[in-house]
Motif scaffolding. Structure first.
Motif, PDB file in Angstrom:
ATOM      1  N   TYR A  62      14.317 -18.331  -8.699  1.00  0.00           N
ATOM      2  CA  TYR A  62      13.697 -19.168  -7.680  1.00  0.00           C
ATOM      3  C   TYR A  62      14.706 -19.526  -6.598  1.00  0.00           C
ATOM      4  CZ  TYR A  62      10.808 -22.781  -5.592  1.00  0.00           C
ATOM      5  OH  TYR A  62      10.068 -23.528  -4.704  1.00  0.00           O
ATOM      6  N   ASP A  63      14.431 -19.056  -5.391  1.00  0.00           N
ATOM      7  CA  ASP A  63      15.307 -19.303  -4.243  1.00  0.00           C
ATOM      8  C   ASP A  63      14.428 -19.763  -3.092  1.00  0.00           C
ATOM      9  OD1 ASP A  63      17.059 -19.315  -2.134  1.00  0.00           O
ATOM     10  OD2 ASP A  63      17.666 -17.225  -2.299  1.00  0.00           O
ATOM     11  N   VAL A  64      14.464 -21.072  -2.836  1.00  0.00           N
ATOM     12  CA  VAL A  64      13.581 -21.646  -1.818  1.00  0.00           C
ATOM     13  C   VAL A  64      13.847 -21.045  -0.448  1.00  0.00           C
ATOM     14  CG1 VAL A  64      12.879 -23.766  -0.651  1.00  0.00           C
ATOM     15  CG2 VAL A  64      13.379 -23.796  -3.104  1.00  0.00           C
ATOM     16  N   ASP A  65      15.126 -20.959  -0.073  1.00  0.00           N
ATOM     17  CA  ASP A  65      15.476 -20.425   1.242  1.00  0.00           C
ATOM     18  C   ASP A  65      15.105 -18.950   1.360  1.00  0.00           C
ATOM     19  OD1 ASP A  65      16.459 -22.873   1.988  1.00  0.00           O
ATOM     20  OD2 ASP A  65      18.535 -22.398   1.423  1.00  0.00           O
ATOM     21  N   GLY A  66      15.379 -18.190   0.292  1.00  0.00           N
ATOM     22  CA  GLY A  66      15.060 -16.772   0.316  1.00  0.00           C
ATOM     23  C   GLY A  66      13.567 -16.523   0.438  1.00  0.00           C
ATOM     24  N   LEU A  67      12.770 -17.283  -0.310  1.00  0.00           N
ATOM     25  CA  LEU A  67      11.320 -17.127  -0.219  1.00  0.00           C
ATOM     26  C   LEU A  67      10.802 -17.532   1.156  1.00  0.00           C
ATOM     27  CD1 LEU A  67      10.156 -18.450  -3.721  1.00  0.00           C
ATOM     28  CD2 LEU A  67      10.116 -16.094  -2.889  1.00  0.00           C
ATOM     29  N   ALA A  68      11.415 -18.568   1.734  1.00  0.00           N
ATOM     30  CA  ALA A  68      10.999 -19.010   3.066  1.00  0.00           C
ATOM     31  C   ALA A  68      11.269 -17.929   4.104  1.00  0.00           C
ATOM     32  CB  ALA A  68      11.715 -20.308   3.436  1.00  0.00           C
ATOM     33  N   ARG A  69      12.438 -17.273   4.008  1.00  0.00           N
ATOM     34  CA  ARG A  69      12.755 -16.199   4.951  1.00  0.00           C
ATOM     35  C   ARG A  69      11.819 -15.012   4.758  1.00  0.00           C
ATOM     36  NH1 ARG A  69      17.986 -17.707   3.482  1.00  0.00           N
ATOM     37  NH2 ARG A  69      18.187 -15.911   2.084  1.00  0.00           N
ATOM     38  N   ARG A  70      11.549 -14.668   3.505  1.00  0.00           N
ATOM     39  CA  ARG A  70      10.640 -13.547   3.246  1.00  0.00           C
ATOM     40  C   ARG A  70       9.253 -13.841   3.794  1.00  0.00           C
ATOM     41  NH1 ARG A  70       7.719 -12.647  -2.346  1.00  0.00           N
ATOM     42  NH2 ARG A  70       6.665 -14.426  -1.378  1.00  0.00           N
ATOM     43  N   ALA A 109      -4.807   2.202   1.051  1.00  0.00           N
ATOM     44  CA  ALA A 109      -5.223   3.539   1.481  1.00  0.00           C
ATOM     45  C   ALA A 109      -5.035   3.760   2.979  1.00  0.00           C
ATOM     46  CB  ALA A 109      -6.684   3.778   1.091  1.00  0.00           C
ATOM     47  N   LYS A 110      -5.109   2.701   3.806  1.00  0.00           N
ATOM     48  CA  LYS A 110      -4.995   2.876   5.247  1.00  0.00           C
ATOM     49  C   LYS A 110      -3.889   2.040   5.900  1.00  0.00           C
ATOM     50  CE  LYS A 110      -7.974   6.019   6.495  1.00  0.00           C
ATOM     51  NZ  LYS A 110      -9.087   5.786   7.423  1.00  0.00           N
ATOM     52  N   CYS A 111      -3.033   1.415   5.108  1.00  0.00           N
ATOM     53  CA  CYS A 111      -1.909   0.663   5.678  1.00  0.00           C
ATOM     54  C   CYS A 111      -0.911   0.334   4.574  1.00  0.00           C
ATOM     55  CB  CYS A 111      -2.378  -0.630   6.363  1.00  0.00           C
ATOM     56  SG  CYS A 111      -2.932  -1.921   5.205  1.00  0.00           S
ATOM     57  N   TYR A 112       0.248  -0.177   4.979  1.00  0.00           N
ATOM     58  CA  TYR A 112       1.223  -0.645   3.989  1.00  0.00           C
ATOM     59  C   TYR A 112       2.035  -1.788   4.572  1.00  0.00           C
ATOM     60  CZ  TYR A 112       4.773   2.136   6.515  1.00  0.00           C
ATOM     61  OH  TYR A 112       5.618   2.656   7.465  1.00  0.00           O
ATOM     62  N   ALA A 113       2.630  -2.558   3.671  1.00  0.00           N
ATOM     63  CA  ALA A 113       3.579  -3.605   4.052  1.00  0.00           C
ATOM     64  C   ALA A 113       4.718  -3.567   3.040  1.00  0.00           C
ATOM     65  CB  ALA A 113       2.920  -4.982   4.059  1.00  0.00           C
ATOM     66  N   ARG A 114       5.969  -3.720   3.525  1.00  0.00           N
ATOM     67  CA  ARG A 114       7.148  -3.636   2.672  1.00  0.00           C
ATOM     68  C   ARG A 114       8.178  -4.658   3.134  1.00  0.00           C
ATOM     69  NH1 ARG A 114       8.722   2.720   2.570  1.00  0.00           N
ATOM     70  NH2 ARG A 114       9.267   2.253   0.401  1.00  0.00           N
ATOM     71  N   TYR A 115       8.947  -5.150   2.195  1.00  0.00           N
ATOM     72  CA  TYR A 115      10.060  -6.023   2.562  1.00  0.00           C
ATOM     73  C   TYR A 115      11.255  -5.736   1.655  1.00  0.00           C
ATOM     74  CZ  TYR A 115       9.438  -9.064  -1.534  1.00  0.00           C
ATOM     75  OH  TYR A 115       9.382  -9.550  -2.823  1.00  0.00           O
ATOM     76  N   SER A 116      12.425  -6.101   2.132  1.00  0.00           N
ATOM     77  CA  SER A 116      13.661  -5.894   1.385  1.00  0.00           C
ATOM     78  C   SER A 116      14.601  -7.063   1.644  1.00  0.00           C
ATOM     79  CB  SER A 116      14.328  -4.583   1.812  1.00  0.00           C
ATOM     80  OG  SER A 116      15.610  -4.458   1.234  1.00  0.00           O
ATOM     81  N   THR A 117      15.328  -7.456   0.600  1.00  0.00           N
ATOM     82  CA  THR A 117      16.295  -8.550   0.711  1.00  0.00           C
ATOM     83  C   THR A 117      17.711  -8.016   0.512  1.00  0.00           C
ATOM     84  OG1 THR A 117      14.670 -10.096  -0.190  1.00  0.00           O
ATOM     85  CG2 THR A 117      16.960 -10.825  -0.159  1.00  0.00           C
ATOM     86  N   ASP A 118      18.578  -8.307   1.478  1.00  0.00           N
ATOM     87  CA  ASP A 118      20.002  -7.970   1.381  1.00  0.00           C
ATOM     88  C   ASP A 118      20.234  -6.482   1.146  1.00  0.00           C
ATOM     89  OD1 ASP A 118      22.678  -8.613   1.514  1.00  0.00           O
ATOM     90  OD2 ASP A 118      22.865  -9.037  -0.617  1.00  0.00           O
ATOM     91  N   GLY A 150       6.050 -11.825  -6.091  1.00  0.00           N
ATOM     92  CA  GLY A 150       6.696 -13.110  -6.331  1.00  0.00           C
ATOM     93  C   GLY A 150       8.071 -13.223  -5.717  1.00  0.00           C
ATOM     94  N   GLN A 151       9.094 -13.352  -6.564  1.00  0.00           N
ATOM     95  CA  GLN A 151      10.470 -13.554  -6.111  1.00  0.00           C
ATOM     96  C   GLN A 151      11.308 -12.279  -6.207  1.00  0.00           C
ATOM     97  OE1 GLN A 151      11.695 -16.788  -8.682  1.00  0.00           O
ATOM     98  NE2 GLN A 151       9.764 -17.844  -8.306  1.00  0.00           N
ATOM     99  N   ALA A 152      10.669 -11.131  -6.150  1.00  0.00           N
ATOM    100  CA  ALA A 152      11.386  -9.855  -6.236  1.00  0.00           C
ATOM    101  C   ALA A 152      12.241  -9.637  -4.998  1.00  0.00           C
ATOM    102  CB  ALA A 152      10.396  -8.703  -6.401  1.00  0.00           C
ATOM    103  N   VAL A 153      13.363  -8.904  -5.167  1.00  0.00           N
ATOM    104  CA  VAL A 153      14.266  -8.654  -4.044  1.00  0.00           C
ATOM    105  C   VAL A 153      13.665  -7.682  -3.034  1.00  0.00           C
ATOM    106  CG1 VAL A 153      16.353  -9.181  -5.347  1.00  0.00           C
ATOM    107  CG2 VAL A 153      15.453  -6.837  -5.342  1.00  0.00           C
ATOM    108  N   PHE A 154      12.697  -6.875  -3.461  1.00  0.00           N
ATOM    109  CA  PHE A 154      11.971  -6.032  -2.525  1.00  0.00           C
ATOM    110  C   PHE A 154      10.563  -5.799  -3.041  1.00  0.00           C
ATOM    111  CE2 PHE A 154      13.687  -2.780  -5.413  1.00  0.00           C
ATOM    112  CZ  PHE A 154      12.587  -1.956  -5.612  1.00  0.00           C
ATOM    113  N   GLY A 155       9.682  -5.424  -2.139  1.00  0.00           N
ATOM    114  CA  GLY A 155       8.311  -5.159  -2.529  1.00  0.00           C
ATOM    115  C   GLY A 155       7.654  -4.140  -1.624  1.00  0.00           C
TER     116      GLY A 155
END
Length: 332
Positions: free
Chosen positions: A164-172, A235-244, A225-230
């Motif tokens: 659990y990282d409040v700041d990290g989740l807020a940035r994501r 089928a017609k779009c995607y969304a991705r994020y990465s931390t550090d 959730g709190q994964a470092v990337f996701g």
């Protein structure tokens, strides 16, 4: 009057070898810089329909024609769709391709060609198939899907949890929120060590794209959730994020290391160019001084390697100068 004097070298092979070595070094450096670029042909997912077509049928000919059109179109466009008609409705095939929004045309064309090459063996003689690589997406089917919104989950991937990282989740959440609020089919965003990217297939309208991206982002938040990337591919779009830098997908995620490599490459190029200029200058000056046609007072290190020329670099440059053949024209 023109005085012409030509001096012969000990061997032209030494100069040629030196130049070949420099070109060899440059090729290695260029390759190392290129290898640091983000991958485009990494496999993400693929799938095929259960329905199959007969070999040597009109539908097989249409599929081959469609895939060829996709590859050719990718040389000048990052998205396109085609419909290949036949003598009957059963022979009609629909298809499209799309490249990641930050890819240059050559990279796009290469990615689509590789995707089509992999799609053939993966979906041999099936009436429909789809393949997603890191840099592009290809799909064909005998049922029309063009312009149809589809929010079916085809790939979900979540990285390890960092706790659990409040700041990290807020940035994501801020990054994902900026992606949802942005316009356009391709969207990137970042905040601190968090980077995000989203993209819709080009046959969706603006409203359909917004709806699809919002769905993907909502699933990312709830499922990863709190994964470092996701990664959430619908089928017609995607969304991705990465931390550090845990996971990267576009050129913007890799700019720092690429820029550092390019700076190093530029410095080395400058040094090699400087050395080459010094060698040429010393060779030119040496030949003039040997003839002493102009009555010049030449530095002793260039004329006499046994008297005052002790620095290893100067010795090396003097040897290279001695190996060159220079033709000098002096006007009188």
């Amino acid at each position: 009057m023109v005085y012409s004097r030509t001096t012969s070298s000990k061997s032209s092979s030494t100069s040629t070898t030196s130049l070949l070595f420099i070109f060899f070094l440059l090729s290695i450096l260029t390759q190392s810089i290129s290898s640091s670029s983000p991958p485009t042909d990494g496999f993400l997912f693929g799938g095929c329909t259960q329905q199959k077509y007969s070999a040597d049928s009109p539908y097989e000919s249409n599929v081959n024609s469609l895939l060829t059109s996709l590859v050719n179109s990718a040389t000048y466009s990052s998205y396109n769709n085609f419909t290949i008609t036949g003598s009957t409705q059963h022979d009609v095939v629909y298809g499209l391709f799309q490249c990641r929004g930050d890819l240059a045309m050559p990279d796009c064309a290469t990615c689509v060609a590789r995707a089509v090459t992999q799609l053939g063996p993966l979906c041999s003689q099936t009436c429909g198939g789809a393949l997603q690589l890191q840099g592009c997406y290809v799909k064909y089917d005998n049922a029309t899907f063009l312009g149809v919104e589809d929010k079916t989950v085809v790939l979900k991937k979540c990285g390890p949890s960092v706790g659990y990282d409040v700041d990290g989740l807020a940035r994501r959440d801020a990054v994902l929120g900026s992606l949802a609020g942005s316009g356009g089919l391709y969207r990137v965003g970042g905040s601190g060590d968090v980077q995000g990217v989203a993209q819709c297939v080009g046959d969706l309208s603006f409203g359909e794209c917004q709806d699809c991206v919002s769905e993907a982002i909502g699933r990312l938040k709830s499922d990863c959730g709190q994964a470092v990337f996701g990664d959430m591919f619908l089928a017609k779009c995607y969304a991705r994020y990465s931390t550090d830098g845990a996971h990267y997908y576009s050129k913007t995620h890799h700019d720092k290391s690429t820029d550092d490599g390019e700076k190093t490459f530029a410095i080395i190029i400058g040094l090699l160019a400087g050395v080459a200029l010094i060698i040429i200058f010393l060779a030119f000056l040496r030949k003039i001084c040997e003839g002493n046609a102009l009555g010049l007072v030449c530095p002793s290190p260039i004329l006499d390697t046994n008297n005052g020329l002790h620095h290893p670099l100067l010795l090396f440059l003097n040897e290279r100068a001695a190996d060159l053949t220079v033709k000098v024209f002096v006007p009188f």
